[in-house]
Design a protein around this motif. Structure first.
Motif, PDB file in Angstrom:
ATOM      1  N   THR A 185      54.796 -47.062 -14.590  1.00 31.34           N
ATOM      2  CA  THR A 185      55.729 -47.583 -15.576  1.00 31.34           C
ATOM      3  C   THR A 185      55.066 -47.630 -16.945  1.00 31.34           C
ATOM      4  N   LEU A 186      55.860 -47.948 -17.960  1.00 30.51           N
ATOM      5  CA  LEU A 186      55.312 -48.069 -19.306  1.00 30.51           C
ATOM      6  C   LEU A 186      54.219 -49.132 -19.344  1.00 30.51           C
ATOM      7  N   TYR A 187      54.401 -50.203 -18.581  1.00 29.13           N
ATOM      8  CA  TYR A 187      53.381 -51.250 -18.510  1.00 29.13           C
ATOM      9  C   TYR A 187      52.069 -50.693 -17.958  1.00 29.13           C
ATOM     10  N   ASP A 188      52.159 -49.818 -16.961  1.00 30.42           N
ATOM     11  CA  ASP A 188      50.966 -49.279 -16.314  1.00 30.42           C
ATOM     12  C   ASP A 188      50.112 -48.443 -17.255  1.00 30.42           C
ATOM     13  N   VAL A 189      50.722 -47.835 -18.261  1.00 31.44           N
ATOM     14  CA  VAL A 189      49.967 -46.986 -19.193  1.00 31.44           C
ATOM     15  C   VAL A 189      49.791 -47.659 -20.551  1.00 31.44           C
ATOM     16  N   THR A 190      50.074 -48.953 -20.623  1.00 31.41           N
ATOM     17  CA  THR A 190      49.837 -49.725 -21.840  1.00 31.41           C
ATOM     18  C   THR A 190      48.437 -50.310 -21.789  1.00 31.41           C
ATOM     19  N   HIS A 191      47.685 -50.116 -22.863  1.00 36.72           N
ATOM     20  CA  HIS A 191      46.362 -50.731 -22.939  1.00 36.72           C
ATOM     21  C   HIS A 191      46.556 -52.172 -23.412  1.00 36.72           C
ATOM     22  N   LEU A 192      46.442 -53.114 -22.482  1.00 37.10           N
ATOM     23  CA  LEU A 192      46.847 -54.491 -22.761  1.00 37.10           C
ATOM     24  C   LEU A 192      46.052 -55.170 -23.877  1.00 37.10           C
ATOM     25  N   PRO A 193      44.735 -54.941 -24.015  1.00 35.08           N
ATOM     26  CA  PRO A 193      44.035 -55.605 -25.125  1.00 35.08           C
ATOM     27  C   PRO A 193      44.518 -55.168 -26.500  1.00 35.08           C
ATOM     28  N   CYS A 194      45.052 -53.957 -26.608  1.00 39.55           N
ATOM     29  CA  CYS A 194      45.567 -53.485 -27.897  1.00 39.55           C
ATOM     30  C   CYS A 194      46.923 -54.121 -28.168  1.00 39.55           C
ATOM     31  N   ARG A 195      47.035 -54.806 -29.277  1.00 35.90           N
ATOM     32  CA  ARG A 195      48.316 -55.365 -29.689  1.00 35.90           C
ATOM     33  C   ARG A 195      48.658 -54.726 -31.028  1.00 35.90           C
ATOM     34  N   SER A 196      49.925 -54.425 -31.224  1.00 27.53           N
ATOM     35  CA  SER A 196      50.340 -53.735 -32.446  1.00 27.53           C
ATOM     36  C   SER A 196      51.762 -54.117 -32.788  1.00 27.53           C
ATOM     37  N   ALA A 197      52.018 -54.352 -34.060  1.00 28.86           N
ATOM     38  CA  ALA A 197      53.372 -54.672 -34.492  1.00 28.86           C
ATOM     39  C   ALA A 197      53.605 -54.145 -35.901  1.00 28.86           C
ATOM     40  N   ALA A 198      54.852 -53.770 -36.145  1.00 28.98           N
ATOM     41  CA  ALA A 198      55.282 -53.373 -37.485  1.00 28.98           C
ATOM     42  C   ALA A 198      55.997 -54.550 -38.126  1.00 28.98           C
ATOM     43  N   TYR A 199      55.742 -54.767 -39.404  1.00 30.77           N
ATOM     44  CA  TYR A 199      56.361 -55.849 -40.164  1.00 30.77           C
ATOM     45  C   TYR A 199      57.165 -55.240 -41.301  1.00 30.77           C
ATOM     46  N   ARG A 200      58.438 -55.638 -41.383  1.00 28.22           N
ATOM     47  CA  ARG A 200      59.350 -55.017 -42.340  1.00 28.22           C
ATOM     48  C   ARG A 200      60.258 -56.080 -42.957  1.00 28.22           C
ATOM     49  N   GLY A 201      60.737 -55.807 -44.156  1.00 27.97           N
ATOM     50  CA  GLY A 201      61.664 -56.722 -44.811  1.00 27.97           C
ATOM     51  C   GLY A 201      61.401 -56.817 -46.303  1.00 27.97           C
ATOM     52  N   GLU A 202      62.437 -57.171 -47.048  1.00 32.18           N
ATOM     53  CA  GLU A 202      62.339 -57.225 -48.510  1.00 32.18           C
ATOM     54  C   GLU A 202      61.332 -58.260 -48.986  1.00 32.18           C
ATOM     55  N   THR A 203      61.197 -59.364 -48.249  1.00 32.22           N
ATOM     56  CA  THR A 203      60.264 -60.424 -48.656  1.00 32.22           C
ATOM     57  C   THR A 203      59.025 -60.456 -47.767  1.00 32.22           C
ATOM     58  N   CYS A 204      58.801 -59.387 -47.056  1.00 40.34           N
ATOM     59  CA  CYS A 204      57.689 -59.307 -46.109  1.00 40.34           C
ATOM     60  C   CYS A 204      56.421 -58.876 -46.837  1.00 40.34           C
ATOM     61  N   ALA A 205      55.356 -59.671 -46.730  1.00 40.86           N
ATOM     62  CA  ALA A 205      54.118 -59.354 -47.441  1.00 40.86           C
ATOM     63  C   ALA A 205      52.922 -59.902 -46.668  1.00 40.86           C
ATOM     64  N   PRO A 206      51.775 -59.218 -46.709  1.00 44.99           N
ATOM     65  CA  PRO A 206      50.585 -59.690 -45.992  1.00 44.99           C
ATOM     66  C   PRO A 206      50.160 -61.103 -46.378  1.00 44.99           C
ATOM     67  N   LYS A 207      50.425 -61.511 -47.622  1.00 44.96           N
ATOM     68  CA  LYS A 207      50.005 -62.845 -48.063  1.00 44.96           C
ATOM     69  C   LYS A 207      50.715 -63.938 -47.286  1.00 44.96           C
ATOM     70  N   ASN A 208      51.819 -63.610 -46.601  1.00 44.99           N
ATOM     71  CA  ASN A 208      52.567 -64.600 -45.837  1.00 44.99           C
ATOM     72  C   ASN A 208      51.976 -64.846 -44.449  1.00 44.99           C
ATOM     73  N   ALA A 209      51.004 -64.045 -44.044  1.00 42.84           N
ATOM     74  CA  ALA A 209      50.434 -64.172 -42.703  1.00 42.84           C
ATOM     75  C   ALA A 209      49.574 -65.421 -42.594  1.00 42.84           C
ATOM     76  N   ASN A 210      49.601 -66.040 -41.428  1.00 44.25           N
ATOM     77  CA  ASN A 210      48.745 -67.180 -41.131  1.00 44.25           C
ATOM     78  C   ASN A 210      47.517 -66.647 -40.390  1.00 44.25           C
ATOM     79  N   LEU A 211      46.375 -66.664 -41.029  1.00 45.75           N
ATOM     80  CA  LEU A 211      45.183 -66.024 -40.486  1.00 45.75           C
ATOM     81  C   LEU A 211      44.687 -66.682 -39.201  1.00 45.75           C
ATOM     82  N   VAL A 212      45.058 -67.933 -38.965  1.00 46.05           N
ATOM     83  CA  VAL A 212      44.600 -68.598 -37.744  1.00 46.05           C
ATOM     84  C   VAL A 212      45.302 -68.033 -36.509  1.00 46.05           C
TER      85      VAL A 212
END
Length: 235
Positions: free
Chosen positions: A177-204
């Motif tokens: 399955t897709l889960y079986d070929v997913t490398h679990l330690p790797c996490r990845s996400a796309a962030y999108r939006g008109e007011t979306c900016a890296p400065k809004n991230a909470n580093l903790v």
């Protein structure tokens, strides 16, 4: 991305990057070699239709969407491909102003930050936006373009198999399955939006635990992606 678990938001050491290269090389050699033995993903058929696969010089990475319990589905037109490990080429969220914004959104590694579609990995590194996953291939013998493409994929666990993606966006795995070929330690996400900016991230919120969702960021629409190791392709 994904091979140096537990790092804090600081510059990775040369030792950790060297260790990641060794691990990725080992994954590529062992998993792709196993593909050539009987019983692995039924990767080759007999006669004129026998498939041949070529190993990449280094592992590539697919960003995939789909039901983790499924072996097939649609939507591969929205999948992405990194031809190089985007983690070591990334910029930490905390360094966005100094290393991206002040340089016209061009990273030290040469890729360009897209404020409309930016990607983060599990340690809080902003990555390059992946290119669309190629879904067509060329048959040199018949001199025709085929509306599908096959990749050797693994999650660096029990399953190494063939992923077929088609021009119409459909996809299927020959084993698991897709889960079986997913490398679990790797996490990845796309962030999108008109007011979306890296400065809004909470580093903790970083690093993210293996298997956990990527954190939300204020003003952003977040889309989590599964990360697949790609070892080679049909030729």
């Amino acid at each position: 991305m994904g091979m140096a678990n537990g790092l804090s938001l600081s510059t990775p050491s040369q030792k950790s990057l060297h260790s990641r290269r060794i691990v990725l090389s080992t994954v590529s050699t062992a998993a792709l070699t196993s593909l050539l033995t009987p019983g692995v993903a039924r990767a080759e058929s007999s006669g004129a239709n026998k498939r041949k696969y070529q190993r990449y010089p280094s592992i590539r990475f697919i960003a995939a969407l789909g039901d983790p319990k499924s072996s097939s589905g649609d939507g591969a037109e929205a999948w992405g491909l990194w031809r190089d490990d985007p983690g070591p080429r990334g910029v930490y969220l905390k360094d966005y102003d100094r290393r991206l914004l002040s340089n016209n959104n061009v990273a030290p590694a040469g890729w360009t930050f897209d404020p409309r579609d930016w990607w983060v990995e599990e340690h809080g590194l902003i990555m390059s936006t992946p290119e669309p996953l190629p879904r067509k291939s060329y048959d040199g013998d018949a001199k025709v373009v085929l509306p599908e493409k096959r990749y050797v994929v693994t999650g660096d666990r029990a399953v190494t198999t063939i992923l077929t993606v088609r021009e119409n966006g459909s996809w299927e795995l020959e084993e698991g399955t897709l889960y079986d070929v997913t490398h679990l330690p790797c996490r990845s996400a796309a962030y999108r939006g008109e007011t979306c900016a890296p400065k809004n991230a909470n580093l903790v919120d970083f690093p993210v635990k293996p298997g956990a969702e990527m954190p939300k960021i204020d003003g952003c629409n977040k889309q989590d992606y599964a990360v697949l190791f790609v070892l080679g392709e049909e030729v």
